[in-house]
Motif scaffolding. Structure first.
Motif, short mmCIF file in Angstrom:
data_model
loop_
_atom_site.label_atom_id
_atom_site.label_comp_id
_atom_site.label_asym_id
_atom_site.label_seq_id
_atom_site.Cartn_x
_atom_site.Cartn_y
_atom_site.Cartn_z
N ARG A 174 47.05 33.45 37.63
CA ARG A 174 48.00 33.09 36.57
C ARG A 174 47.28 32.79 35.26
N ALA A 175 46.04 32.30 35.37
CA ALA A 175 45.25 31.97 34.16
C ALA A 175 44.49 33.16 33.61
N GLY A 176 44.68 34.34 34.21
CA GLY A 176 44.08 35.54 33.65
C GLY A 176 42.69 35.88 34.12
N ALA A 177 42.26 35.34 35.27
CA ALA A 177 40.93 35.67 35.78
C ALA A 177 40.84 37.16 36.10
N TRP A 178 39.66 37.71 35.91
CA TRP A 178 39.39 39.11 36.27
C TRP A 178 39.28 39.27 37.77
N ALA A 179 38.63 38.31 38.43
CA ALA A 179 38.43 38.38 39.87
C ALA A 179 38.21 36.98 40.42
N VAL A 180 38.46 36.85 41.72
CA VAL A 180 38.09 35.64 42.45
C VAL A 180 37.17 36.06 43.60
N ARG A 181 36.18 35.24 43.84
CA ARG A 181 35.18 35.54 44.88
C ARG A 181 35.50 34.66 46.09
N VAL A 182 35.85 35.29 47.22
CA VAL A 182 36.35 34.53 48.37
C VAL A 182 35.74 35.03 49.68
N HIS A 183 35.70 34.12 50.66
CA HIS A 183 35.22 34.46 51.99
C HIS A 183 36.32 35.07 52.85
N GLU A 184 37.53 34.55 52.74
CA GLU A 184 38.66 35.03 53.54
C GLU A 184 39.61 35.73 52.58
N VAL A 185 39.71 37.04 52.69
CA VAL A 185 40.37 37.84 51.66
C VAL A 185 41.88 37.88 51.81
N ARG A 186 42.40 37.98 53.02
CA ARG A 186 43.83 38.26 53.17
C ARG A 186 44.71 37.19 52.52
N ALA A 187 44.39 35.91 52.75
CA ALA A 187 45.21 34.84 52.18
C ALA A 187 45.18 34.87 50.66
N THR A 188 44.00 35.14 50.09
CA THR A 188 43.90 35.22 48.63
C THR A 188 44.63 36.44 48.09
N ALA A 189 44.51 37.59 48.76
CA ALA A 189 45.21 38.79 48.30
C ALA A 189 46.72 38.54 48.29
N ASP A 190 47.23 37.86 49.31
CA ASP A 190 48.65 37.54 49.35
C ASP A 190 49.03 36.58 48.23
N ALA A 191 48.18 35.56 48.01
CA ALA A 191 48.47 34.57 46.98
C ALA A 191 48.50 35.20 45.59
N VAL A 192 47.55 36.09 45.34
CA VAL A 192 47.50 36.75 44.04
C VAL A 192 48.69 37.69 43.87
N ARG A 193 49.09 38.35 44.93
CA ARG A 193 50.26 39.25 44.87
C ARG A 193 51.51 38.45 44.49
N VAL A 194 51.66 37.26 45.07
CA VAL A 194 52.81 36.41 44.73
C VAL A 194 52.73 35.94 43.29
N ALA A 195 51.53 35.55 42.85
CA ALA A 195 51.38 35.12 41.46
C ALA A 195 51.77 36.22 40.50
N ARG A 196 51.35 37.45 40.81
CA ARG A 196 51.70 38.59 39.94
C ARG A 196 53.20 38.85 39.95
N ALA A 197 53.84 38.71 41.11
CA ALA A 197 55.28 38.93 41.20
C ALA A 197 56.04 37.90 40.36
N VAL A 198 55.57 36.66 40.39
CA VAL A 198 56.22 35.62 39.57
C VAL A 198 56.04 35.92 38.09
N GLU A 199 54.85 36.36 37.70
CA GLU A 199 54.64 36.76 36.31
C GLU A 199 55.58 37.87 35.89
N GLY A 200 55.74 38.85 36.78
CA GLY A 200 56.59 39.98 36.47
C GLY A 200 58.06 39.63 36.35
N ALA A 201 58.46 38.52 36.99
CA ALA A 201 59.86 38.12 36.95
C ALA A 201 60.19 37.20 35.78
N ALA A 202 59.15 36.76 35.07
CA ALA A 202 59.36 35.78 33.99
C ALA A 202 60.08 36.43 32.80
#
Length: 265
Positions: A237-265
């Motif tokens: 939501r703050a415009g990061a280019w990337a996040v560096r994570v050990h467990e990818v699936r939960a973060t990929a889902d979280a970022v997908r939701v953040a993008r969906a909320v942005e798109g609905a604004a």
């Protein structure tokens, strides 16, 4: 950015992917879970960690980079050594992620400049053995921004194209939990530097302190993935280019939701 630690002693998952075959398989699994980039490192930078020698770091890293790149994976190398960066790029890495921002090895900036690859410049005040003692700030956000700006200028002067620089506030590196939280709350200030922003919060100490609450023991690193995903969504939501994570699936889902909320604004 999914993390592959080819180390026996990383704070989060040391030893789990120490074998080359296991490390390559893990990197492929991370891509399957949604990683766009796999970051391969052979030296722990946890607080208090001692350095590994160069030949051992090369032995750990280069075969994994080569194996992943041969499978079509976009690979970055996490190293503070110019020779490791150079050989990893030759093996197929397309980005150099140096937690010292080129300060640990004077040959790093010329090597990256010659390779023409993107370079992650992280905020860094010293090696792992002593970095906790350097966590002293008047205004952590302002000081991190200014120190990163000075480091970016030095890297550009050294020959790295400005448009190839990515910045990283260095969460947990010479910072305590309060400093880390302040930086996450003010990621907008880092955008003033005009470069893509990498946020590497995964499983770090400050998340353990948040989850534990006052006076309690932090949960183990591998129990901080949900908290990591929350930071990932905030960073997106703050415009990061990337996040560096050990467990990818939960973060990929979280970022997908953040993008969906942005798109609905």
């Amino acid at each position: 950015m999914g993390v592959v630690n080819v180390t026996p002693d990383s704070f989060s998952d040391g030893g789990r992917w120490f074998d080359t075959t296991a490390a390559v398989k893990h990197g492929l699994d991370l891509v399957g879970e949604g990683a766009d980039l796999v970051d391969v490192g052979g030296e722990s930078t946890r607080p208090g960690a001692s350095r590994v020698d160069e030949s051992e770091e090369l032995r750990r890293v280069v075969p994994v980079v080569r194996g992943l790149a041969s499978e079509g994976v976009t690979v970055s190398v996490d190293t503070m050594r110019a020779r490791v960066a150079e050989q990893a790029v030759a093996a197929g890495a397309v980005l150099v992620n140096d937690v010292s921002g080129g300060l640990a090895d004077p040959d790093m900036v010329p090597v990256v400049a010659a390779a023409g690859v993107p370079f992650v410049v992280m905020h860094w005040r010293g090696f792992s053995e002593s970095m906790n003692s350097r966590a002293v700030y008047g205004d952590v956000v302002a000081e991190v921004v200014e120190e990163l700006r000075a480091r970016m200028d030095a890297v550009v002067t050294g020959g790295v194209a400005a448009e190839r620089i990515v910045i990283d506030p260095g969460l947990g590196f010479a910072k305590d939990a309060g400093h880390d939280l302040s930086l996450i709350a003010r990621l907008d200030a880092l955008h003033d530097l005009g470069r893509p922003l990498l946020v590497a919060a995964s499983r770090k100490r400050f998340l353990g302190h948040v989850l534990a609450g006052a006076g309690a023991a932090p949960p183990p690193a591998r129990e901080r993935d949900a908290a990591t995903a929350a930071i990932s969504a905030l960073s997106a939501r703050a415009g990061a280019w990337a996040v560096r994570v050990h467990e990818v699936r939960a973060t990929a889902d979280a970022v997908r939701v953040a993008r969906a909320v942005e798109g609905a604004a």
